[in-house]
Design an enzyme around this catalytic site. Structure first.
Site, PDB file in Angstrom:
ATOM      1  N   ILE A 158       8.264  -7.046  24.008  1.00  0.00           N
ATOM      2  CA  ILE A 158       7.783  -5.928  24.835  1.00  0.00           C
ATOM      3  C   ILE A 158       7.551  -6.399  26.267  1.00  0.00           C
ATOM      4  O   ILE A 158       7.898  -5.708  27.230  1.00  0.00           O
ATOM      5  CB  ILE A 158       6.503  -5.303  24.217  1.00  0.00           C
ATOM      6  N   THR A 237      -1.353  -2.107  26.849  1.00  0.00           N
ATOM      7  CA  THR A 237      -0.659  -1.363  25.789  1.00  0.00           C
ATOM      8  C   THR A 237      -0.658  -2.206  24.513  1.00  0.00           C
ATOM      9  O   THR A 237       0.110  -1.930  23.594  1.00  0.00           O
ATOM     10  CB  THR A 237       0.801  -1.036  26.182  1.00  0.00           C
ATOM     11  N   ARG A 239      -3.738  -4.254  22.442  1.00  0.00           N
ATOM     12  CA  ARG A 239      -4.834  -3.835  21.566  1.00  0.00           C
ATOM     13  C   ARG A 239      -6.107  -3.780  22.399  1.00  0.00           C
ATOM     14  O   ARG A 239      -6.346  -4.654  23.255  1.00  0.00           O
ATOM     15  CB  ARG A 239      -5.022  -4.821  20.398  1.00  0.00           C
ATOM     16  N   GLU A 268     -11.277   2.225  19.070  1.00  0.00           N
ATOM     17  CA  GLU A 268     -10.465   3.416  18.815  1.00  0.00           C
ATOM     18  C   GLU A 268     -10.923   4.120  17.545  1.00  0.00           C
ATOM     19  O   GLU A 268     -11.240   3.437  16.566  1.00  0.00           O
ATOM     20  CB  GLU A 268      -8.996   2.999  18.624  1.00  0.00           C
ATOM     21  N   HIS A 286      -3.141   5.888  22.514  1.00  0.00           N
ATOM     22  CA  HIS A 286      -2.308   4.951  21.730  1.00  0.00           C
ATOM     23  C   HIS A 286      -0.923   5.553  21.431  1.00  0.00           C
ATOM     24  O   HIS A 286      -0.546   5.740  20.276  1.00  0.00           O
ATOM     25  CB  HIS A 286      -3.033   4.545  20.431  1.00  0.00           C
ATOM     26  N   GLY A 288       2.019   4.196  22.567  1.00  0.00           N
ATOM     27  CA  GLY A 288       3.060   3.204  22.856  1.00  0.00           C
ATOM     28  C   GLY A 288       4.368   3.438  22.122  1.00  0.00           C
ATOM     29  O   GLY A 288       5.440   3.432  22.715  1.00  0.00           O
TER      30      GLY A 288
HETATM   31  C1  DGY Z   1       2.086  -1.207  16.983  1.00  0.00           C
HETATM   32  O1  DGY Z   1       3.090  -0.990  16.305  1.00  0.00           O
HETATM   33  O2  DGY Z   1       1.386  -2.196  16.823  1.00  0.00           O
HETATM   34  C2  DGY Z   1       1.764  -0.218  18.040  1.00  0.00           C
HETATM   35  O3  DGY Z   1       0.489  -0.394  18.535  1.00  0.00           O
HETATM   36  C3  DGY Z   1       1.959   1.184  17.520  1.00  0.00           C
HETATM   37  O4  DGY Z   1       2.053   2.022  18.621  1.00  0.00           O
END
Ligand code: DGY
Length: 320
Positions: A158, A237, A239, A268, A286, A288
């Protein structure tokens, strides 16, 4: 051999369920609300495999309820919701869903970066509140990205995908990792490895893309925030608990940093009330990996992991 029983602890896309249904008998919690523990435990009693979401705690109690469990297939790349050590000790395979959500998460990170640096949320709130306005030379000025430095904490898939996007916007990349990335990746991104202190002190935007673990708990605390530039932005993005959220609120309130873009939160689904009131923060719930294509691909990869393990083959994306 008896038919394997597969328990799915939350709602997942049909394409994943269809694969699971071709392997064994599937029971799925078909609701977006979290599954009640007693329902979950009753279903786990004779489960061979569990397909879990990041909102499930797969801990010693979960494992105790599932004496026949061979596999936990988490429909997420992050697996901090799973006690991997306890699973390994019980001989339970754990898998996750890396790769398939890389682009969606990097897109979201880039979106947050653009939103917070160009004050898009603020602009939207202005219009939605029907506040009178007219164009002005000095109205809502943001920060340009060209020539600015993006510091990526955790240059995995990512992080690389975000860096590629940021390069297209003219940003310079530095990163912090436990070990250096491949020389070819460094060359492609023009990126260099720096210590965390240097990254924090010299970056215009800091993006968190590392996994959450005891080692990264509150990695960004009051001291880390105060070592950042007053003009810098923080993007998370990864945790929520990687950031000390109370310290972040103070840093955003008193101008220690300029702004933040957050997809994840320390507790969360709660969001620190201080964040809600601040204009220099963009907050989204959340999202992402939240595209139709990506969520389908995540469910399918989890299901294929179940298929592999139940057929006696190696899992595709194993954690342990
Ligand atoms: C994950 O897959 O860990 C992401 O946080 C989901 O959006």
């Amino acid at each position: 051999m008896s038919t394997p029983r597969i328990v799915v602890t939350g709602r997942i896309p049909d394409s994943g369920l269809e694969i699971l249904q071709s392997i064994g008998e599937v029971w799925a919690w078909g609701d977006d609300r979290p599954i009640p523990t007693e329902v979950r435990n009753a279903q786990l009693a004779d489960a061979t495999a569990a397909v879990t979401l990041l909102t499930d705690q797969v801990d010693v109690a979960f494992l105790a309820a599932a004496p026949e469990l061979q596999l936990v297939a988490n429909v997420a790349v992050g697996y901090n919701n799973i006690d991997v050590e306890a699973c390994t000790a019980r001989g339970v395979t754990v898998t996750n869903t890396p790769g398939v959500l890389t682009d969606a998460t990097a897109d979201l990170a880039m979106g947050l970066l653009l939103m917070v640096t160009r004050r898009l949320g603020e602009g939207e709130r202005l219009l939605r509140s029907q506040t009178p306005w007219k164009w002005g030379m000095f109205m809502m000025l943001g920060t340009g990205l060209q020539g600015r430095r993006l510091g990526i904490v955790g240059l995995g898939g990512i992080g690389v995908a975000l860096a590629t996007r940021a390069r297209a916007f003219g940003m310079e990349i530095v990163y912090h990792n436990r070990s250096a990335a491949d020389a070819a990746i460094e060359r492609q991104l023009g990126a260099s490895l720096v210590g965390l202190d240097e990254l924090l002190a010299t970056s215009d935007v800091v993006s968190l893309n590392c996994p959450y673990s005891p080692a990264t708990h509150h990695l960004i605390d009051a001291a880390a925030l105060s070592s950042m530039r007053p003009s810098a932005f923080l993007i998370n993005t990864a945790r929520g608990p990687i950031v000390d959220e109370a310290a972040l609120v103070s840093a955003l309130q008193d101008g220690t940093i300029a702004g933040a873009g957050l997809d994840v939160f320390e507790n969360e689904p709660e969001v620190h009330p201080g964040l809600i009131d601040l204009d220099n923060v963009v907050i989204v719930p959340h999202l992402g990996s939240a595209t139709v294509e990506t969520r389908g691909a995540m469910a399918e990869l989890a299901a294929k992991n179940v298929a592999a393990v139940l057929a006696g083959r190696a899992p595709i994306t194993a954690i342990n």
